[in-house]
Scaffold this motif. Structure first.
Motif, short mmCIF file in Angstrom:
data_model
loop_
_atom_site.label_atom_id
_atom_site.label_comp_id
_atom_site.label_asym_id
_atom_site.label_seq_id
_atom_site.Cartn_x
_atom_site.Cartn_y
_atom_site.Cartn_z
N GLY A 15 0.82 -1.22 0.04
CA GLY A 15 -0.04 -0.11 0.13
C GLY A 15 0.83 1.20 -0.13
O GLY A 15 2.25 1.03 -0.02
N PHE A 16 0.29 2.42 0.00
CA PHE A 16 1.12 3.64 -0.09
C PHE A 16 1.24 4.27 1.42
O PHE A 16 0.40 3.98 2.24
CB PHE A 16 0.54 4.58 -0.96
CG PHE A 16 0.50 4.12 -2.25
CD1 PHE A 16 1.82 4.16 -3.05
CD2 PHE A 16 -0.62 3.78 -2.85
CE1 PHE A 16 1.71 3.75 -4.24
CE2 PHE A 16 -0.77 3.33 -4.35
CZ PHE A 16 0.60 3.21 -5.03
N ALA A 17 2.32 4.94 1.62
CA ALA A 17 2.63 5.58 2.76
C ALA A 17 2.56 7.26 2.70
O ALA A 17 2.65 7.83 1.86
CB ALA A 17 3.85 5.19 3.29
N THR A 18 1.99 7.51 4.04
CA THR A 18 2.17 9.11 4.14
C THR A 18 2.46 9.47 5.57
O THR A 18 2.60 8.47 6.37
CB THR A 18 0.77 9.74 3.75
OG1 THR A 18 -0.10 9.21 4.71
CG2 THR A 18 0.16 9.56 2.49
N ALA A 19 2.35 10.90 5.72
CA ALA A 19 2.60 10.92 7.28
C ALA A 19 1.90 12.37 7.59
O ALA A 19 1.61 13.37 6.90
CB ALA A 19 4.36 11.36 7.61
N SER A 20 1.41 12.49 8.79
CA SER A 20 0.13 13.55 9.23
C SER A 20 0.76 14.87 8.72
O SER A 20 0.16 15.52 7.91
CB SER A 20 0.04 13.30 10.74
OG SER A 20 1.16 13.58 11.47
N PHE A 21 1.91 15.38 9.11
CA PHE A 21 2.18 16.87 8.88
C PHE A 21 2.44 16.88 7.42
O PHE A 21 2.23 18.21 7.09
CB PHE A 21 3.57 17.06 9.73
CG PHE A 21 3.85 18.71 9.61
CD1 PHE A 21 3.02 19.58 10.52
CD2 PHE A 21 4.58 19.23 8.68
CE1 PHE A 21 3.18 20.93 10.52
CE2 PHE A 21 4.58 20.73 8.73
CZ PHE A 21 4.00 21.48 9.71
N GLN A 22 2.95 16.17 6.74
CA GLN A 22 3.22 16.27 5.25
C GLN A 22 1.72 16.46 4.41
O GLN A 22 1.90 16.85 3.62
CB GLN A 22 3.77 15.08 4.63
CG GLN A 22 5.14 15.13 5.34
CD GLN A 22 6.11 14.01 4.67
OE1 GLN A 22 6.42 12.94 5.49
NE2 GLN A 22 6.89 14.49 3.71
N ILE A 23 0.56 15.99 4.99
CA ILE A 23 -0.55 15.91 4.30
C ILE A 23 -1.77 16.66 4.80
O ILE A 23 -2.53 16.96 4.10
CB ILE A 23 -1.10 14.62 3.73
CG1 ILE A 23 -1.59 13.59 5.19
CG2 ILE A 23 0.21 13.67 3.13
CD1 ILE A 23 -2.16 12.34 4.90
N GLU A 24 -1.90 16.74 6.17
CA GLU A 24 -3.19 17.16 6.87
C GLU A 24 -3.44 18.56 6.66
O GLU A 24 -4.73 18.70 6.43
CB GLU A 24 -3.16 16.70 8.46
CG GLU A 24 -3.20 15.27 8.84
CD GLU A 24 -3.16 14.96 10.15
OE1 GLU A 24 -3.22 15.74 11.12
OE2 GLU A 24 -3.25 13.80 10.61
N GLY A 25 -2.59 19.51 7.23
CA GLY A 25 -3.02 20.93 7.13
C GLY A 25 -4.09 20.93 8.07
O GLY A 25 -3.90 20.39 9.25
N SER A 26 -4.95 22.02 8.23
CA SER A 26 -5.67 22.40 9.38
C SER A 26 -5.01 22.42 10.71
O SER A 26 -5.47 21.51 11.62
CB SER A 26 -6.79 21.12 9.24
OG SER A 26 -7.51 21.56 8.11
#
Ligand code: GBH
Length: 501
Positions: A15-26
């Motif tokens: 599957g793919f990976a992400t990280a909170s600060f890199q995507i979330e904003g708000s």
């Protein structure tokens, strides 16, 4: 079914990976507390394009779009991280838990499960609550941070578990082996980039042009020890309180690229091992083998913070698997004064002047799949644990002048993933390495830390004006190969009740 060399093992997840600060904003929505990255990214000069994480890919609002993408890509699992300061806004063990933060991740997880996507959660991907840094120095303060991290792990575990108990969602999975969680992402980066080079939050360094305070000769090593101990105490909580019921797995993920000698001179052969010892062994050896690599002690002497006997007992064996983030290979030459690389110089230029591989759109990355295979073998032979490849990816140049169509045609990234997926299969089938998961980085273009939005790692293009997502060729490529290879899995699902945390 006969296993074939082009097939991934039955229980393999990808599957793919992400990280909170890199995507979330708000960043100040629903009671989220500040993290050390909030203001750091807003400080002029800290990111390449002067942009920050205030909006990123707006995934706190658009998370359903992300789940749709994942479903479209036919993934089995999704690796994302939880923002500590959404769960406990001020971060500390006496501070209140924020129900809205819990709710956000609960609904994300439920939505994933409804689509049969296994959540693969990271507790910490670099966004330390600012308040902990201000109150007691954050990662520098062993006595405080270890307890606070364990409490965060427990709060997150307890509250999310409670919310799932009342949930009617059931996951149809192959077996309980699919229950995984990661404590930390890349302690080397937390320590060296945050407290040595000072290029990541909190930006401490001896370089006074960069930072008013900090000591690059001692702080990174102290932080490293404290990160290891925090990880280990979170694992203890999980194993004592939750594992008996859930039977899940917990571990850490380390960054580390393959290091190979520039030529066969004895000093460069030794240099490659020194580079591995500092990039990987610094953390992996205590965690899997119960001691620092001897070279760490040789290089740092009394600056290497020791573990007490009791601490070492906690640390040794504190990861159920080897979590591996890897991107490239360095050619190593002895020399230079960079302790963070083990007093080794890295280059991509071979003795004959040729390049190791294709250059990515960032200085530190070239495409060299054979190095990936060597590293998989090295880790398997040294640590003897199943390997989860939790990050692997390539940055491709994307200029403003490019049309959308050109941006989506990310041939160099497709080439990179052709190489790494080929090698993954070879490592499994020809070398006998026990590899159980693969997460390309990243689901979508996102806030690339000190590089701002200049460097794009996504298999999905993000138009930062509209926040619209457009799958690139690499997303199609990866869904196709992995869907084909994964097809046997879907047939063998059984139902069991969900207790992720
Ligand atoms: C990953 O780290 C991160 O986990 C992820 O968040 C990030 O988006 C991804 O890489 C892509 O960058 O030249 O001194 O700045 C990968 C490991 C180690 C790679 C540090 C870049 C640069 C060292 N990283 N390295 S320096």
């Amino acid at each position: 079914m006969a296993s074939s060399k082009s097939t991934l093992p039955k229980d393999f997840i990808w599957g793919f990976a992400t990280a909170s600060f890199q995507i979330e904003g708000s960043l100040s929505t629903d009671g989220r507390g500040k993290s050390i990255w909030d203001d750091f990214a807003r400080t002029p000069g800290k990111t390449l394009d002067g942009r920050n994480g205030d909006v990123a890919t707006d995934s706190y609002r658009l998370w359903k779009d992300d789940v749709e993408l994942l479903a479209k890509f036919n993934v089995k699992t999704y690796r994302f991280s939880i923002a500590w300061s959404r769960i406990i806004p001020r971060g500390g063990r006496e501070d209140p838990v924020n129900p809205k933060g819990i709710e956000f991740y609960s609904q994300l997880i439920d939505a994933l499960l409804e689509k049969n996507i296994v959540p693969f959660v990271t507790l910490y991907h670099w966004d330390l609550p600012q308040s902990l840094h201000d109150r007691y120095g954050g990662w520098l303060n062993k006595e405080e941070i270890v307890k606070d991290f364990a409490r965060y792990a427990q709060a997150r575990i307890l509250h999310l578990q409670l919310s799932f108990r009342s949930s009617s969602v059931y996951y149809r999975g192959t077996s309980h082996k699919l229950h995984h969680r990661l404590t930390m992402n890349e302690p080397w980066c937390i320590s060296i980039l945050g407290y040595g080079r000072g290029v990541f939050a909190p930006g401490r360094s001896s370089d006074r042009a960069r930072s008013p305070e900090g000591d690059s000769s001692t702080e990174p090593w102290i932080v490293g020890r404290n990160v290891i101990l925090s990880h280990a105490s979170a694992v203890k909580v999980y194993r004592e309180v939750f594992k008996p019921v859930q039977k899940g797995e917990i571990g850490i993920t380390l960054n580390g690229d393959w290091q190979t000698p520039w030529d066969d001179s004895p000093e460069n052969v030794a240099a490659a091992q020194h580079a591995l010892d500092v990039a990987i062994g610094w953390f992996a050896d205590p965690i899997y083998l119960g001691q620092y690599p001897p070279y760490m002690r040789e290089m740092l002497g009394s600056r290497l913070p020791e573990f007490t006997k009791e601490e070492l007992k906690l640390v040794k064996g504190s990861s159920d698997f080897y979590g591996m983030n890897t991107y490239t290979t360095n050619l190593c030459r002895a020399g230079g004064d960079d302790e963070f690389q083990g007093l080794v110089d890295y280059t991509f230029t071979r003795p004959d002047g040729t390049q190791l591989g294709k250059q990515a759109h960032c200085a530190w990355l070239q495409d060299y799949p054979e190095g990936f295979r060597s590293l998989l073998n090295y880790l398997w032979n040294r640590y003897h644990l199943p390997i989860y490849v939790t990050e692997n990816g390539f940055a491709v140049k994307d200029e403003d002048s490019m049309s959308l169509e050109q941006a989506l045609n990310d041939a160099d990234r497709v080439h990179y993933f052709e190489g790494t997926t080929r090698v993954l299969l070879q490592a499994i089938h020809e070398d006998g390495v026990d590899i159980r998961a693969y997460f390309p980085w990243s689901l979508l273009d996102n806030f690339e830390w000190a590089d701002g939005y200049v460097t794009r790692f996504g298999v999905t293009y993000v138009d930062y004006e509209t926040q619209k997502r457009y799958p690139k060729q690499s997303a199609h490529f990866l869904s196709k190969v992995t869907a084909f290879q994964m097809s046997p899995v879907a047939q063998e699902l059984t139902v069991f009740s969900l207790q992720w945390f």
